[in-house]
Design a protein around this motif. Structure first.
Motif, PDB file in Angstrom:
ATOM      1  N   SER A  70      28.654  26.476 -39.228  1.00 13.26           N
ATOM      2  CA  SER A  70      30.202  26.383 -39.454  1.00 13.26           C
ATOM      3  C   SER A  70      30.605  27.180 -40.425  1.00 13.26           C
ATOM      4  N   GLY A  71      29.583  28.234 -41.001  1.00 12.88           N
ATOM      5  CA  GLY A  71      30.257  29.240 -41.964  1.00 12.88           C
ATOM      6  C   GLY A  71      29.242  29.593 -43.039  1.00 12.88           C
ATOM      7  N   GLU A  72      29.684  30.704 -43.742  1.00 11.92           N
ATOM      8  CA  GLU A  72      28.740  31.162 -44.577  1.00 11.92           C
ATOM      9  C   GLU A  72      28.192  30.066 -45.730  1.00 11.92           C
ATOM     10  N   SER A  73      29.127  28.986 -45.935  1.00  9.39           N
ATOM     11  CA  SER A  73      28.663  28.297 -46.967  1.00  9.39           C
ATOM     12  C   SER A  73      27.510  27.259 -46.489  1.00  9.39           C
ATOM     13  N   MET A  74      27.427  27.100 -45.136  1.00  8.76           N
ATOM     14  CA  MET A  74      26.291  26.149 -44.626  1.00  8.76           C
ATOM     15  C   MET A  74      25.046  26.915 -44.523  1.00  8.76           C
ATOM     16  N   GLU A  75      25.060  28.220 -44.501  1.00 13.07           N
ATOM     17  CA  GLU A  75      23.633  28.938 -44.286  1.00 13.07           C
ATOM     18  C   GLU A  75      22.604  28.597 -45.280  1.00 13.07           C
ATOM     19  N   GLY A  76      21.295  28.424 -44.603  1.00 13.31           N
ATOM     20  CA  GLY A  76      20.283  28.122 -45.764  1.00 13.31           C
ATOM     21  C   GLY A  76      20.150  26.795 -46.357  1.00 13.31           C
ATOM     22  N   MET A  77      21.172  25.790 -45.930  1.00 17.02           N
ATOM     23  CA  MET A  77      21.237  24.509 -46.587  1.00 17.02           C
ATOM     24  C   MET A  77      20.189  23.543 -45.970  1.00 17.02           C
ATOM     25  N   ASP A  78      19.640  22.732 -46.606  1.00 14.31           N
ATOM     26  CA  ASP A  78      18.947  21.640 -46.017  1.00 14.31           C
ATOM     27  C   ASP A  78      19.798  20.556 -45.943  1.00 14.31           C
TER      28      ASP A  78
ATOM     29  N   VAL B  27      31.130  30.936 -55.851  1.00 19.51           N
ATOM     30  CA  VAL B  27      29.993  30.932 -54.796  1.00 19.51           C
ATOM     31  C   VAL B  27      28.762  31.282 -54.959  1.00 19.51           C
ATOM     32  N   ILE B  28      27.715  30.517 -55.144  1.00 18.75           N
ATOM     33  CA  ILE B  28      26.327  31.027 -55.486  1.00 18.75           C
ATOM     34  C   ILE B  28      25.420  31.094 -54.484  1.00 18.75           C
ATOM     35  N   SER B  29      24.399  31.661 -54.860  1.00 12.60           N
ATOM     36  CA  SER B  29      22.992  31.628 -53.921  1.00 12.60           C
ATOM     37  C   SER B  29      22.012  31.298 -54.783  1.00 12.60           C
ATOM     38  N   TYR B  30      20.957  30.354 -54.096  1.00 12.06           N
ATOM     39  CA  TYR B  30      19.903  29.874 -54.971  1.00 12.06           C
ATOM     40  C   TYR B  30      18.844  29.400 -54.172  1.00 12.06           C
ATOM     41  N   THR B  31      17.525  29.265 -54.881  1.00 10.33           N
ATOM     42  CA  THR B  31      16.579  28.448 -54.239  1.00 10.33           C
ATOM     43  C   THR B  31      16.623  27.048 -54.736  1.00 10.33           C
TER      44      THR B  31
ATOM     45  N   GLY C  95      11.827  25.336 -50.020  1.00 16.66           N
ATOM     46  CA  GLY C  95      12.644  25.698 -48.814  1.00 16.66           C
ATOM     47  C   GLY C  95      13.340  26.863 -49.002  1.00 16.66           C
ATOM     48  N   LYS C  96      14.293  27.234 -48.000  1.00 15.61           N
ATOM     49  CA  LYS C  96      14.738  28.435 -47.624  1.00 15.61           C
ATOM     50  C   LYS C  96      15.677  28.489 -48.797  1.00 15.61           C
ATOM     51  N   ARG C  97      16.189  29.901 -49.250  1.00 10.14           N
ATOM     52  CA  ARG C  97      17.123  30.054 -50.106  1.00 10.14           C
ATOM     53  C   ARG C  97      18.632  29.661 -49.627  1.00 10.14           C
TER      54      ARG C  97
ATOM     55  N   GLU D  82      23.684  23.204 -63.089  1.00  9.60           N
ATOM     56  CA  GLU D  82      23.506  21.770 -63.667  1.00  9.60           C
ATOM     57  C   GLU D  82      24.295  20.837 -62.798  1.00  9.60           C
ATOM     58  N   ALA D  83      24.740  21.123 -61.399  1.00  7.86           N
ATOM     59  CA  ALA D  83      25.565  20.419 -60.627  1.00  7.86           C
ATOM     60  C   ALA D  83      24.423  19.751 -59.881  1.00  7.86           C
ATOM     61  N   ASP D  84      24.601  18.479 -59.222  1.00  5.34           N
ATOM     62  CA  ASP D  84      23.789  17.925 -58.161  1.00  5.34           C
ATOM     63  C   ASP D  84      24.331  17.355 -56.875  1.00  5.34           C
ATOM     64  N   HIS D  85      25.037  18.406 -56.370  1.00  4.21           N
ATOM     65  CA  HIS D  85      25.645  18.182 -55.094  1.00  4.21           C
ATOM     66  C   HIS D  85      24.745  17.886 -53.927  1.00  4.21           C
ATOM     67  N   MET D  86      23.683  18.638 -54.114  1.00  4.84           N
ATOM     68  CA  MET D  86      22.431  18.153 -52.986  1.00  4.84           C
ATOM     69  C   MET D  86      20.927  18.150 -53.675  1.00  4.84           C
ATOM     70  N   ALA D  87      19.965  17.821 -52.969  1.00  7.78           N
ATOM     71  CA  ALA D  87      18.849  17.589 -53.697  1.00  7.78           C
ATOM     72  C   ALA D  87      18.450  18.912 -53.606  1.00  7.78           C
ATOM     73  N   GLY D  88      17.722  19.388 -55.107  1.00  4.21           N
ATOM     74  CA  GLY D  88      17.378  20.794 -55.435  1.00  4.21           C
ATOM     75  C   GLY D  88      18.118  21.772 -55.887  1.00  4.21           C
ATOM     76  N   MET D  89      19.299  21.470 -56.197  1.00  4.74           N
ATOM     77  CA  MET D  89      20.345  22.246 -56.700  1.00  4.74           C
ATOM     78  C   MET D  89      20.146  22.079 -58.433  1.00  4.74           C
ATOM     79  N   GLU D  90      20.465  20.875 -58.881  1.00  7.27           N
ATOM     80  CA  GLU D  90      20.239  20.837 -60.089  1.00  7.27           C
ATOM     81  C   GLU D  90      18.791  21.453 -60.775  1.00  7.27           C
ATOM     82  N   GLY D  91      19.127  22.168 -61.875  1.00 11.13           N
ATOM     83  CA  GLY D  91      18.076  23.032 -62.498  1.00 11.13           C
ATOM     84  C   GLY D  91      17.821  24.305 -61.785  1.00 11.13           C
ATOM     85  N   ALA D  92      18.185  24.589 -60.581  1.00 15.07           N
ATOM     86  CA  ALA D  92      17.990  25.676 -59.816  1.00 15.07           C
ATOM     87  C   ALA D  92      18.478  26.926 -60.609  1.00 15.07           C
TER      88      ALA D  92
END
Length: 198
Positions: free
Chosen positions: A43-51, A108-112, A117-119, A148-158
């Motif tokens: 459904s768009g760029e922001s969805m790519e690579g997400m678990d 807009v950010i990119s992170y591992t 898992g996938k970036r 420092e956000a925890d919108h999804m698992a693996g985001m906080e501290g990334a």
């Protein structure tokens, strides 16, 4: 002889009951998606690579320290608006209730993910106040940061890279998913350009 027949019958019944219970237990544990999330992979760029199974669609309503409440937001708290974005399945076209409005810089950010898992590419949105030691000046594209956000698992501290930034009003919203009818509360974040008047 008759007694042996009764004992054999009882044992047979017990074995059948135990087998049936074991079979039921296996069936109830086969759901591959325990959160019943119906995420739209394309459904768009922001969805790519997400678990997507780790997406936290609803939030606590808490906001980071230092986040400034918008004085004159286009969409006032308590008002209704239509979501024009597709950060996740069931969002676009949903009627939203504004529960918070804040002036900040959004990124807009990119992170591992820290969970592996996938970036994740082009994630929308993280705000200035959700970036470690961000200060109060907007960050430039290419800047390496810690989330420092925890919108999804693996985001906080990334560790993340800023892809783009924008100074705007961001909104926290409640809405009903258009795909499964689930109530989503305190969703963070939606920008002003992602909302339209009802």
């Amino acid at each position: 002889m008759k007694r042996n027949l009764i004992i054999c019958t009882i044992l047979l019944v017990v074995v059948m009951i135990i087998s049936a219970c074991a079979s039921d237990e296996k069936e109830t544990n086969t759901n591959p998606n325990p959160n019943n999330m119906n995420m739209n992979e394309s459904s768009g760029e922001s969805m790519e690579g997400m678990d997507h199974s780790n997406m936290d669609m609803s939030g606590s309503g808490e906001v980071p320290d230092g986040l400034k409440v918008a004085e004159n937001p286009t969409f006032e708290i308590g008002s209704q608006a239509i979501l024009e974005t597709d950060h996740m399945s069931g969002m676009k076209g949903a009627e939203a209730t504004i529960v918070g409005a804040y002036d900040t810089s959004v990124y807009v950010i990119s992170y591992t993910p820290t969970t592996g898992g996938k970036r994740v590419e082009n994630h929308k949105w993280v705000i200035q106040e959700e970036i470690k030691n961000a200060g109060d000046q907007p960050l430039k594209p290419g800047t390496e940061v810690t989330i420092e956000a925890d919108h999804m698992a693996g985001m906080e501290g990334a560790n993340a890279e800023i892809d783009s930034s924008e100074a705007t009003t961001v909104y926290m919203v409640d809405y009903i998913s258009t795909t499964d009818g689930e109530a989503v509360t305190n969703h963070k974040w939606v920008t002003e350009s992602e909302l339209s008047a009802k």
